[in-house]
Design a protein around this motif. Sequence first.
Motif, PDB file in Angstrom:
ATOM      1  N   ALA A   1       8.079   4.168  -2.830  1.00 55.05           N
ATOM      2  CA  ALA A   1       7.845   2.867  -2.196  1.00 55.05           C
ATOM      3  C   ALA A   1       9.155   2.223  -1.736  1.00 55.05           C
ATOM      4  O   ALA A   1       9.287   1.811  -0.585  1.00 55.05           O
ATOM      5  CB  ALA A   1       7.111   1.937  -3.156  1.00 55.05           C
ATOM      6  N   ARG A   2      10.110   2.092  -2.641  1.00 53.85           N
ATOM      7  CA  ARG A   2      11.369   1.429  -2.335  1.00 53.85           C
ATOM      8  C   ARG A   2      12.514   2.078  -3.109  1.00 53.85           C
ATOM      9  O   ARG A   2      12.316   2.605  -4.210  1.00 53.85           O
ATOM     10  CB  ARG A   2      11.311  -0.069  -2.701  1.00 53.85           C
ATOM     11  CG  ARG A   2      10.325  -0.893  -1.867  1.00 53.85           C
ATOM     12  CD  ARG A   2      10.818  -1.098  -0.454  1.00 53.85           C
ATOM     13  NE  ARG A   2       9.981  -2.008   0.300  1.00 53.85           N
ATOM     14  CZ  ARG A   2       9.014  -1.633   1.138  1.00 53.85           C
ATOM     15  NH1 ARG A   2       8.766  -0.343   1.315  1.00 53.85           N
ATOM     16  NH2 ARG A   2       8.319  -2.536   1.820  1.00 53.85           N
TER      17      ARG A   2
ATOM     18  N   SER B   1       5.586   2.516  -6.603  1.00 54.42           N
ATOM     19  CA  SER B   1       4.368   1.696  -6.540  1.00 54.42           C
ATOM     20  C   SER B   1       3.371   2.244  -5.522  1.00 54.42           C
ATOM     21  O   SER B   1       3.748   2.657  -4.423  1.00 54.42           O
ATOM     22  CB  SER B   1       4.728   0.256  -6.166  1.00 54.42           C
ATOM     23  OG  SER B   1       5.446  -0.368  -7.197  1.00 54.42           O
ATOM     24  N   TYR B   2       2.103   2.240  -5.906  1.00 53.05           N
ATOM     25  CA  TYR B   2       0.963   2.683  -5.102  1.00 53.05           C
ATOM     26  C   TYR B   2       0.894   4.200  -4.913  1.00 53.05           C
ATOM     27  O   TYR B   2      -0.059   4.701  -4.330  1.00 53.05           O
ATOM     28  CB  TYR B   2       0.928   1.991  -3.731  1.00 53.05           C
ATOM     29  CG  TYR B   2       0.602   0.525  -3.817  1.00 53.05           C
ATOM     30  CD1 TYR B   2      -0.705   0.095  -3.994  1.00 53.05           C
ATOM     31  CD2 TYR B   2       1.599  -0.435  -3.745  1.00 53.05           C
ATOM     32  CE1 TYR B   2      -1.008  -1.252  -4.093  1.00 53.05           C
ATOM     33  CE2 TYR B   2       1.318  -1.785  -3.839  1.00 53.05           C
ATOM     34  CZ  TYR B   2       0.006  -2.194  -4.020  1.00 53.05           C
ATOM     35  OH  TYR B   2      -0.299  -3.520  -4.107  1.00 53.05           O
ATOM     36  N   ASN B   3       1.904   4.916  -5.365  1.00 49.53           N
ATOM     37  CA  ASN B   3       1.849   6.372  -5.310  1.00 49.53           C
ATOM     38  C   ASN B   3       1.288   6.868  -6.645  1.00 49.53           C
ATOM     39  O   ASN B   3       2.028   7.096  -7.605  1.00 49.53           O
ATOM     40  CB  ASN B   3       3.245   6.946  -5.036  1.00 49.53           C
ATOM     41  CG  ASN B   3       3.712   6.660  -3.629  1.00 49.53           C
ATOM     42  OD1 ASN B   3       3.418   7.405  -2.700  1.00 49.53           O
ATOM     43  ND2 ASN B   3       4.424   5.560  -3.470  1.00 49.53           N
ATOM     44  N   LEU B   4      -0.031   6.992  -6.694  1.00 44.87           N
ATOM     45  CA  LEU B   4      -0.723   7.290  -7.948  1.00 44.87           C
ATOM     46  C   LEU B   4      -0.791   8.781  -8.248  1.00 44.87           C
ATOM     47  O   LEU B   4      -0.664   9.192  -9.394  1.00 44.87           O
ATOM     48  CB  LEU B   4      -2.136   6.710  -7.897  1.00 44.87           C
ATOM     49  CG  LEU B   4      -2.216   5.176  -7.771  1.00 44.87           C
ATOM     50  CD1 LEU B   4      -3.651   4.738  -7.576  1.00 44.87           C
ATOM     51  CD2 LEU B   4      -1.622   4.520  -9.005  1.00 44.87           C
TER      52      LEU B   4
ATOM     53  N   SER C   1       0.855  -1.185   0.000  1.00 46.25           N
ATOM     54  CA  SER C   1       0.000   0.000   0.000  1.00 46.25           C
ATOM     55  C   SER C   1       0.889   1.231   0.000  1.00 46.25           C
ATOM     56  O   SER C   1       2.106   1.137   0.248  1.00 46.25           O
ATOM     57  CB  SER C   1      -0.923   0.025   1.229  1.00 46.25           C
ATOM     58  OG  SER C   1      -0.167   0.314   2.401  1.00 46.25           O
ATOM     59  N   MET C   2       0.294   2.384  -0.210  1.00 45.03           N
ATOM     60  CA  MET C   2       1.043   3.633  -0.202  1.00 45.03           C
ATOM     61  C   MET C   2       1.652   3.897   1.169  1.00 45.03           C
ATOM     62  O   MET C   2       2.712   4.522   1.289  1.00 45.03           O
ATOM     63  CB  MET C   2       0.124   4.788  -0.604  1.00 45.03           C
ATOM     64  CG  MET C   2       0.822   6.116  -0.816  1.00 45.03           C
ATOM     65  SD  MET C   2      -0.346   7.422  -1.257  1.00 45.03           S
ATOM     66  CE  MET C   2      -1.168   7.678   0.315  1.00 45.03           C
TER      67      MET C   2
ATOM     68  N   ASP D   1       3.278   4.988  -9.722  1.00 43.31           N
ATOM     69  CA  ASP D   1       2.995   3.556  -9.599  1.00 43.31           C
ATOM     70  C   ASP D   1       3.861   2.718 -10.539  1.00 43.31           C
ATOM     71  O   ASP D   1       3.369   1.849 -11.251  1.00 43.31           O
ATOM     72  CB  ASP D   1       1.506   3.312  -9.866  1.00 43.31           C
ATOM     73  CG  ASP D   1       1.033   1.945  -9.398  1.00 43.31           C
ATOM     74  OD1 ASP D   1       1.657   1.382  -8.487  1.00 43.31           O
ATOM     75  OD2 ASP D   1       0.028   1.436  -9.941  1.00 43.31           O
ATOM     76  N   THR D   2       5.181   2.960 -10.503  1.00 45.10           N
ATOM     77  CA  THR D   2       6.089   2.324 -11.463  1.00 45.10           C
ATOM     78  C   THR D   2       7.420   1.964 -10.790  1.00 45.10           C
ATOM     79  O   THR D   2       7.948   2.744  -9.997  1.00 45.10           O
ATOM     80  CB  THR D   2       6.376   3.279 -12.643  1.00 45.10           C
ATOM     81  OG1 THR D   2       5.154   3.602 -13.296  1.00 45.10           O
ATOM     82  CG2 THR D   2       7.333   2.641 -13.647  1.00 45.10           C
TER      83      THR D   2
END
Length: 352
Positions: free
Chosen positions: A316-317, A255-258, A219-220, A289-290
């Motif tokens: 995310a990472r 990822s998850y950061n739209l 998740s974000m 989200d990539t």
Amino acid sequence: MDHGHFQELPDLAVRPLGGSVVYANDEAFAQRENLITAGPSRHDRDLFGPKGKVYDGWETRRRREPGHDEAIVRLGAPGIVHGLVVDTAWFTGNYPPEVSVEGLSIEGHPDVDELLAADGWLSLVPRSPVKGDTANEFAVAAGASGAGQRCTHVRLRIYPDGGVARLRVHGVALPDPALLDALGVFDLAALENGGVALDCSNRFYSSPNNLLLPGPTRSMGEGWETARRRDDGNDWIQVKLTGEASIRIAELDTSYNLHNAPGWASLRGRSGPDGEWVELLGRTPLRPDTRHRFTLADTPPVSEVRMDVYPDGGMARLRLYGSLTPAGRDELGRRWRDALPEPASAAERRDA
């Protein structure tokens, strides 16, 4: 290395890093596994179960005989413990008056009987009073027998009984050099490999060390997110790597950061805290989200990396894949030897 307050260091016991509560002598009211759950303890004052009040923590029965209760945690990333938090959140009339914490360094995958029989436990926190419904903080004192030792397990003892919501074990991972040698190329920024966030511009929503946790986010909320900037600056994070290394691939994951991913990012590195910063990756556009992967060609060896994000947002990472230089391997080996338990013989320390 000055980390400021120890709670800025990663929690080496937390479940997402691979920690596990492998033993408790009693968990009559609430399960031991709750001790290392990520996030704060939650509470519903009206929730009761067949065994009584339901707590998001570990709670033992009322003792009717002398003694104490205890739980053993296998750290997700063995390392040097700088401080601990024994959080008694929501426990008001049933918390333990006193606690102590010990550390153990043991190789392999010992079972519970081996851990209980081990004689190498050293004090991290002496028997100390605690308060109820409080995050009780304990820095590991320089004079503690376990200070500076690489720990694979910690043992929490409560006197005589009661409930503890969370146990946080803050420190810096110290990986086995032999394992990293076998891997060759690995993630130099990963917490489990000894990477750690030295500093960042903003911790409004979450810790920058979230970027260095293993596995993908779900998740974000499992990454690092900054507050919205209202000026002309940008946010950044500075990471200390496992050691001096040559980075081959950088992965910047949104990822998850739209709708809140940074628009751009760049990477710089330096060798040592006084080294000169050099560019590793120029300012590059990012997509929401990539997982972005970049090959870093002809970059010099570095031991620290700074990622700038423009202007702000959530990541995310951060993965930095590469291999240690001979100097980086030697320095890691020295730290490994210095952190071996004192009972080890001179020959054992040399061989390690």
